[in-house]
Design an enzyme around this catalytic site. Structure first.
Site, PDB file in Angstrom:
ATOM      1  N   ARG A 128      11.821   2.796   2.939  1.00 11.83           N
ATOM      2  CA  ARG A 128      11.320   1.873   3.980  1.00 11.83           C
ATOM      3  C   ARG A 128      12.493   1.001   4.389  1.00 11.83           C
ATOM      4  O   ARG A 128      13.131   0.375   3.530  1.00 11.83           O
ATOM      5  CB  ARG A 128      10.179   1.025   3.427  1.00 11.83           C
TER       6      ARG A 128
ATOM      7  N   HIS B 175       6.025   5.343  11.256  1.00 13.84           N
ATOM      8  CA  HIS B 175       5.461   5.300   9.906  1.00 13.84           C
ATOM      9  C   HIS B 175       4.605   6.565   9.767  1.00 13.84           C
ATOM     10  O   HIS B 175       3.374   6.518   9.795  1.00 13.84           O
ATOM     11  CB  HIS B 175       4.612   4.034   9.766  1.00 13.84           C
TER      12      HIS B 175
ATOM     13  N   ARG C 284       0.814  -1.222   0.000  1.00 16.88           N
ATOM     14  CA  ARG C 284       0.000   0.000   0.000  1.00 16.88           C
ATOM     15  C   ARG C 284       0.847   1.271   0.000  1.00 16.88           C
ATOM     16  O   ARG C 284       0.585   2.195  -0.764  1.00 16.88           O
ATOM     17  CB  ARG C 284      -0.930   0.024   1.222  1.00 16.88           C
ATOM     18  N   THR C 285       1.864   1.310   0.851  1.00 15.56           N
ATOM     19  CA  THR C 285       2.663   2.543   0.940  1.00 15.56           C
ATOM     20  C   THR C 285       3.371   2.778  -0.390  1.00 15.56           C
ATOM     21  O   THR C 285       3.342   3.871  -0.956  1.00 15.56           O
ATOM     22  CB  THR C 285       3.679   2.429   2.095  1.00 15.56           C
TER      23      THR C 285
ATOM     24  N   LYS D 142      25.108  -6.484  -3.078  1.00 12.82           N
ATOM     25  CA  LYS D 142      26.566  -6.564  -3.269  1.00 12.82           C
ATOM     26  C   LYS D 142      27.296  -5.862  -2.139  1.00 12.82           C
ATOM     27  O   LYS D 142      28.488  -5.572  -2.235  1.00 12.82           O
ATOM     28  CB  LYS D 142      26.958  -5.904  -4.592  1.00 12.82           C
TER      29      LYS D 142
HETATM   30  N1  ASP Z   1       1.661  -1.875   6.612  1.00 13.51           N
HETATM   31  C1  ASP Z   1       1.959  -1.406   7.932  1.00 13.51           C
HETATM   32  C2  ASP Z   1       3.444  -1.212   8.116  1.00 13.51           C
HETATM   33  O1  ASP Z   1       4.189  -1.243   7.177  1.00 13.51           O
HETATM   34  C3  ASP Z   1       1.357  -2.260   8.995  1.00 13.51           C
HETATM   35  C4  ASP Z   1       1.840  -3.676   9.091  1.00 13.51           C
HETATM   36  O2  ASP Z   1       2.688  -4.111   8.311  1.00 13.51           O
HETATM   37  O3  ASP Z   1       1.309  -4.352   9.989  1.00 13.51           O
HETATM   38  O4  ASP Z   1       3.883  -1.011   9.232  1.00 13.51           O
END
Ligand code: ASP
Length: 302
Positions: free
Chosen positions: A103, A131, A53-54, A81
């Protein structure tokens, strides 16, 4: 003249109320009118942990703003690498990224790259800590459902020890007046002490409890979460979460107008029975997530 400050987005607590309200207004505007403010510009979403989603809401959101987006995961990059995240970020910027969303499982990485990046860095999830853009979409979803967030009762439920979304949301809720926060988890999965302290210092009314049943009828928002199993090798770390399942029976005990959120992905803690109920807002959350991220990206481009 001092060097221009780069508008990184690293932590939820760095937002103030005025800025959040402005982002809500921009997201509402973007929903009506759109914008091509990212035309000719490139966003790179760099993921060292899985993301659905992100990643997609940043990439699709950026493209809707007229820009070009690329998603790269560390498993098929030069990190395999032995390249450091610092070198990767410098390379992305040199090659042409105008904004980088990162991320990373290590909480520190986002701050380290922000120190050296010549382009804005957005925290797309930093380990167990933060987040911030998820928190923005969470409050935006609450705003769309309830309008006013001040004075609401909100329950954060489940794995509050390892969950970054509940951390960031709790930080952001300190920007509102009169919020009552129920932190619902088994004893061994309670929220971190420093965040609890911050909530108290910020004047948020907080109640830690293990008893979801007792408070379910009192809250305006239930924020359910999954067990963050990827952060521990202890097979018993998440024991005790079984009573925290939200199903139709639980939803029916909620107040009129109360809503259920979940950052997703879900496991067994959120029954699919809820999907068709009016309390369900976790599917809408994804749509609002794209809008509020577009608003944030537009703000950064200014
Ligand atoms: N998608 C959210 C996160 O990246 C929540 C989860 O993974 O539980 O933190």
């Amino acid at each position: 003249m001092p060097a221009k400050k780069i508008p990184h987005v690293l932590r939820a607590q760095d937002f103030d109320r005025r800025r959040i309200d402005d982002l809500f207004d921009s997201a509402n505007m973007l929903e009506q009118k759109g914008s091509d403010c990212a035309k000719g510009k490139t966003l790179v979403f760099y993921a060292c942990q899985p993301s659905t989603r992100t990643r997609l809401s940043f990439c699709i959101g950026w493209e809707r703003l007229g820009g070009t987006a690329h998603a790269v995961s560390s498993s098929d990059s030069s990190q395999e690498k032995g390249e450091t995240i610092e070198d990767t970020v410098l390379s992305l910027a040199k090659i042409g990224a105008d904004v980088i969303v990162l991320r990373h499982p290590d909480e520190d990485a986002i701050f380290r790259v922000a120190l050296l990046s010549p382009v804005p860095i957005i925290n797309g999830g930093s380990g167990k800590e933060q987040h911030p853009t998820q928190a923005l979409l969470d409050v935006y979803t609450i705003h769309r459902a309830h309008k006013d967030i001040d004075d609401l009762s909100i329950a954060l439920v489940g794995d509050l020890k390892f969950g970054r979304t509940t951390n960031s949301l709790a930080y952001l809720l300190t920007k509102y007046r009169g919020v009552k926060l129920y932190l619902v988890s088994p004893e061994h999965l309670r929220i971190k002490g420093d965040l609890l302290h911050y909530l108290h210092e910020s004047g948020v009314q907080v109640e830690e409890t293990a008893d979801l049943d007792r408070i379910i009828g009192q809250v305006d928002v239930v924020y359910q979460t999954r067990a963050q199993k990827e952060y521990t090798t202890d097979p018993n770390a998440h024991a005790g979460l079984a009573p925290y399942v939200i199903d139709r029976r639980v939803a029916e005990r909620m107040k009129k107008g109360a809503i259920i959120l979940h950052p997703l992905p879900r496991n067994q803690e959120l029954s699919r029975e809820i999907d068709a109920l009016p309390q369900q807002k976790y599917l809408d959350q994804m749509y609002y997530g794209r809008l509020i991220r577009m608003a944030l990206l537009q703000e950064i481009l200014r």
